[in-house]
Design a protein around this motif. Sequence first.
Motif, PDB file in Angstrom:
ATOM      1  N   ASP A  82       0.863  -1.174   0.000  1.00 55.18           N
ATOM      2  CA  ASP A  82       0.000   0.000   0.000  1.00 55.18           C
ATOM      3  C   ASP A  82       0.902   1.227   0.000  1.00 55.18           C
ATOM      4  O   ASP A  82       1.756   1.373   0.884  1.00 55.18           O
ATOM      5  N   ARG A  83       0.729   2.073  -1.001  1.00 54.85           N
ATOM      6  CA  ARG A  83       1.542   3.298  -1.078  1.00 54.85           C
ATOM      7  C   ARG A  83       0.694   4.489  -0.655  1.00 54.85           C
ATOM      8  O   ARG A  83      -0.313   4.818  -1.287  1.00 54.85           O
ATOM      9  N   LEU A  84       1.114   5.118   0.438  1.00 53.68           N
ATOM     10  CA  LEU A  84       0.456   6.327   0.932  1.00 53.68           C
ATOM     11  C   LEU A  84       1.282   7.531   0.511  1.00 53.68           C
ATOM     12  O   LEU A  84       2.513   7.509   0.588  1.00 53.68           O
ATOM     13  N   SER A  85       0.597   8.605   0.113  1.00 52.10           N
ATOM     14  CA  SER A  85       1.290   9.860  -0.170  1.00 52.10           C
ATOM     15  C   SER A  85       0.407  11.016   0.267  1.00 52.10           C
ATOM     16  O   SER A  85      -0.823  10.890   0.312  1.00 52.10           O
ATOM     17  N   TRP A  86       1.035  12.133   0.608  1.00 49.96           N
ATOM     18  CA  TRP A  86       0.292  13.281   1.097  1.00 49.96           C
ATOM     19  C   TRP A  86       1.098  14.545   0.844  1.00 49.96           C
ATOM     20  O   TRP A  86       2.259  14.499   0.432  1.00 49.96           O
ATOM     21  N   ASN A  87       0.493  15.685   1.112  1.00 48.03           N
ATOM     22  CA  ASN A  87       1.168  16.974   0.985  1.00 48.03           C
ATOM     23  C   ASN A  87       1.317  17.608   2.362  1.00 48.03           C
ATOM     24  O   ASN A  87       0.409  17.519   3.200  1.00 48.03           O
ATOM     25  N   ASP A  88       2.447  18.232   2.579  1.00 50.90           N
ATOM     26  CA  ASP A  88       2.684  18.968   3.815  1.00 50.90           C
ATOM     27  C   ASP A  88       1.931  20.290   3.737  1.00 50.90           C
ATOM     28  O   ASP A  88       1.906  20.948   2.701  1.00 50.90           O
ATOM     29  N   THR A  89       1.317  20.678   4.851  1.00 49.17           N
ATOM     30  CA  THR A  89       0.556  21.922   4.854  1.00 49.17           C
ATOM     31  C   THR A  89       1.451  23.156   4.817  1.00 49.17           C
ATOM     32  O   THR A  89       1.073  24.190   4.309  1.00 49.17           O
ATOM     33  N   LYS A  90       2.638  23.025   5.376  1.00 53.96           N
ATOM     34  CA  LYS A  90       3.538  24.180   5.457  1.00 53.96           C
ATOM     35  C   LYS A  90       4.964  23.679   5.311  1.00 53.96           C
ATOM     36  O   LYS A  90       5.719  23.626   6.282  1.00 53.96           O
ATOM     37  N   PRO A  91       5.332  23.267   4.111  1.00 56.16           N
ATOM     38  CA  PRO A  91       6.673  22.680   3.958  1.00 56.16           C
ATOM     39  C   PRO A  91       7.776  23.699   4.206  1.00 56.16           C
ATOM     40  O   PRO A  91       7.749  24.807   3.681  1.00 56.16           O
ATOM     41  N   TYR A  92       8.709  23.305   5.057  1.00 57.12           N
ATOM     42  CA  TYR A  92       9.869  24.123   5.348  1.00 57.12           C
ATOM     43  C   TYR A  92      11.092  23.528   4.651  1.00 57.12           C
ATOM     44  O   TYR A  92      11.157  22.321   4.436  1.00 57.12           O
ATOM     45  N   PRO A  93      12.082  24.348   4.343  1.00 54.13           N
ATOM     46  CA  PRO A  93      13.339  23.764   3.862  1.00 54.13           C
ATOM     47  C   PRO A  93      14.006  22.970   4.972  1.00 54.13           C
ATOM     48  O   PRO A  93      14.055  23.413   6.123  1.00 54.13           O
ATOM     49  N   GLN A  94      14.463  21.760   4.669  1.00 55.65           N
ATOM     50  CA  GLN A  94      15.085  20.905   5.679  1.00 55.65           C
ATOM     51  C   GLN A  94      16.258  21.603   6.356  1.00 55.65           C
ATOM     52  O   GLN A  94      16.575  21.332   7.500  1.00 55.65           O
ATOM     53  N   THR A  95      16.887  22.517   5.649  1.00 56.65           N
ATOM     54  CA  THR A  95      18.113  23.113   6.171  1.00 56.65           C
ATOM     55  C   THR A  95      17.897  24.010   7.374  1.00 56.65           C
ATOM     56  O   THR A  95      18.820  24.233   8.147  1.00 56.65           O
ATOM     57  N   ASP A  96      16.686  24.535   7.542  1.00 54.11           N
ATOM     58  CA  ASP A  96      16.505  25.451   8.673  1.00 54.11           C
ATOM     59  C   ASP A  96      16.046  24.737   9.943  1.00 54.11           C
ATOM     60  O   ASP A  96      15.897  25.367  10.986  1.00 54.11           O
ATOM     61  N   GLY A  97      15.831  23.424   9.862  1.00 57.77           N
ATOM     62  CA  GLY A  97      15.524  22.644  11.057  1.00 57.77           C
ATOM     63  C   GLY A  97      14.101  22.727  11.536  1.00 57.77           C
ATOM     64  O   GLY A  97      13.743  22.088  12.515  1.00 57.77           O
ATOM     65  N   ARG A  98      13.245  23.504  10.861  1.00 61.19           N
ATOM     66  CA  ARG A  98      11.871  23.674  11.342  1.00 61.19           C
ATOM     67  C   ARG A  98      10.882  22.784  10.602  1.00 61.19           C
ATOM     68  O   ARG A  98       9.686  23.033  10.618  1.00 61.19           O
ATOM     69  N   TYR A  99      11.384  21.764   9.953  1.00 63.35           N
ATOM     70  CA  TYR A  99      10.532  20.938   9.106  1.00 63.35           C
ATOM     71  C   TYR A  99       9.535  20.121   9.919  1.00 63.35           C
ATOM     72  O   TYR A  99       9.695  19.891  11.117  1.00 63.35           O
ATOM     73  N   HIS A 100       8.504  19.671   9.233  1.00 66.07           N
ATOM     74  CA  HIS A 100       7.510  18.783   9.839  1.00 66.07           C
ATOM     75  C   HIS A 100       7.932  17.326   9.692  1.00 66.07           C
ATOM     76  O   HIS A 100       8.621  16.943   8.756  1.00 66.07           O
ATOM     77  N   LEU A 101       7.461  16.530  10.623  1.00 64.91           N
ATOM     78  CA  LEU A 101       7.624  15.078  10.587  1.00 64.91           C
ATOM     79  C   LEU A 101       6.224  14.470  10.624  1.00 64.91           C
ATOM     80  O   LEU A 101       5.248  15.159  10.945  1.00 64.91           O
ATOM     81  N   PHE A 102       6.132  13.177  10.328  1.00 62.00           N
ATOM     82  CA  PHE A 102       4.806  12.579  10.189  1.00 62.00           C
ATOM     83  C   PHE A 102       4.719  11.254  10.935  1.00 62.00           C
ATOM     84  O   PHE A 102       5.679  10.481  10.985  1.00 62.00           O
TER      85      PHE A 102
END
Length: 542
Positions: A377-397
């Motif tokens: 089963d392949r799940l995919s979704w969109n982040d509501t507020k994607p941050y650049p990984q480089t600034d450390g404020r990214y979302h996790l799931f």
Amino acid sequence: MATTFWADGKHEVRAVWLTTIGGLDWPHSYAQSAHSIEKQKNELRDMLDKLQLANINTVLLQTRVRATTIYPSDIEPWDGCMSGIPGKTPGYDPLEFAIDECHKRGMELHAWVVSIPIGKWNGYGCRQLRKKRPDIVKRIADEGFVNPEKTAAADYIASICAEITEKYDIDGIHLDYIRYPETWQGRIDVVKGRKNITRIVEKVATEVKARKPWVKMSCSPVGKHDDLARFSSYGWNARTKVCQDAQKWLADGLMDQLYPMMYFRGNQYFPFAVDWKENDCGKAVASGLGIYFLSPKEKDWDINVLRRQLHFLKDAGLGQAFFRCKFLLDNVKGIYDIIKDEVNVFPAIVPEIQSPNNADDVMPPLSLHLVKGNGIDRLSWNDTKPYPQTDGRYHLFNIYMSESYPVDTDNPSNLIATRWTKTSIDIPVTNRRKPIHYAVTATNRYGQESKATCTAAPATSSALDVEGMLPCNGTTLQLPHKTESSDAEYLAIESIAGNIIATLPYSTQEANVASIPEGFYVVRSLNRKGASHRIGFFIIKR
């Protein structure tokens, strides 16, 4: 503000101390060529794979060793554990590699910083620090220590923690041996001593949080905070003996978590564990467990000593931390099997920490799609507020799975993956006998979790054991032909939980459902006497 809610089994710290000094846990071989670098990396990958299978979610990696480091520092030299030669690079950055590998597996990595001891007086790290900063170094017998009574010592230790925080995407700074040495010469004024140690903690916390406020501050205090009313610590405790005011650090916001080293048993363990819980200030405390004492070469403890402690921690709402990693992975007396198959059967989410300025609620993921394949089963979704990984404020799931719809995200048995870094996941599915439903939540770096986004409501007869779904275009529901003998006058629209959402007239083969929200519903007929019959199911999707 963070809330105490992790006694639910879903939120729990499950940690290991992964020692690098002398390669006790890792590495087992030196990195001196491209081949040996890859061998050293594979050693860690294998260890992390096994920890992941046991649902460990936090790795405390020894990063500052003895005034030496396992990363390229501008302040202190390389430790010899990586390359085999003190002061020499292993040819790659072990800390960056370890962080990436932990994050791939949904684990947090906390940089374990040995604070006060700097090794043998003539050891490499101690010699280098004596040359550079003789003002903060103290000798006791043949050992060197950073002197906590020197104000500049706090600035120096904080500078190391600031460097790590600034350069790396760590999840925590873990202060070890943030206390007076038990070999300290002369009587310690405990009031002044606690101020001296607290000064270091304050400085470190200030420097770390100023750079990345989501980085967790923790330490490993002596396992008994102080004497209790009915139980003596027999002269070995954190607050009075070695000047660690750890419970106050929690209360004052200098620490987000504690990992007391509770390498005891019986009445020297359980009452003091209760004391840590009663004074946790609504924050996470993970009991350090001395699993090395299981070894016949140590104290040869019976395995049931640890089994009892582990089940007690579950009931008390305390986390677990294992010293050391090697004894866990070597499965000494079956401890790894107990952790994997009996205690940590499901994944767990690390409890959230307080975020500054009452950070906004985390929005749930968008557009969750499910594609069923051959055994996947392949799940995919969109982040509501994607941050650049480089600034450390990214979302996790966090990903949940259940045979029931909607998916209950409060049930820890439905949790299948945590801290997922991507916006898609492939889930192996075998022997599918019932329909499977999924939900995904987002978390920020403080651990605050969004509401869930679920896969579409069941739309096939096999999913709900019904004859068929009623056609609905989002505004108009098509109804079966009403027979002449039917005395039904109304339609009851119910949620799958049985709550009546709307009552509509049943006079034609169509019903206007434009005012009803999107979702999955049951439709029933009602007559004047209140008799009800299920007509079918329908989905509103616009």
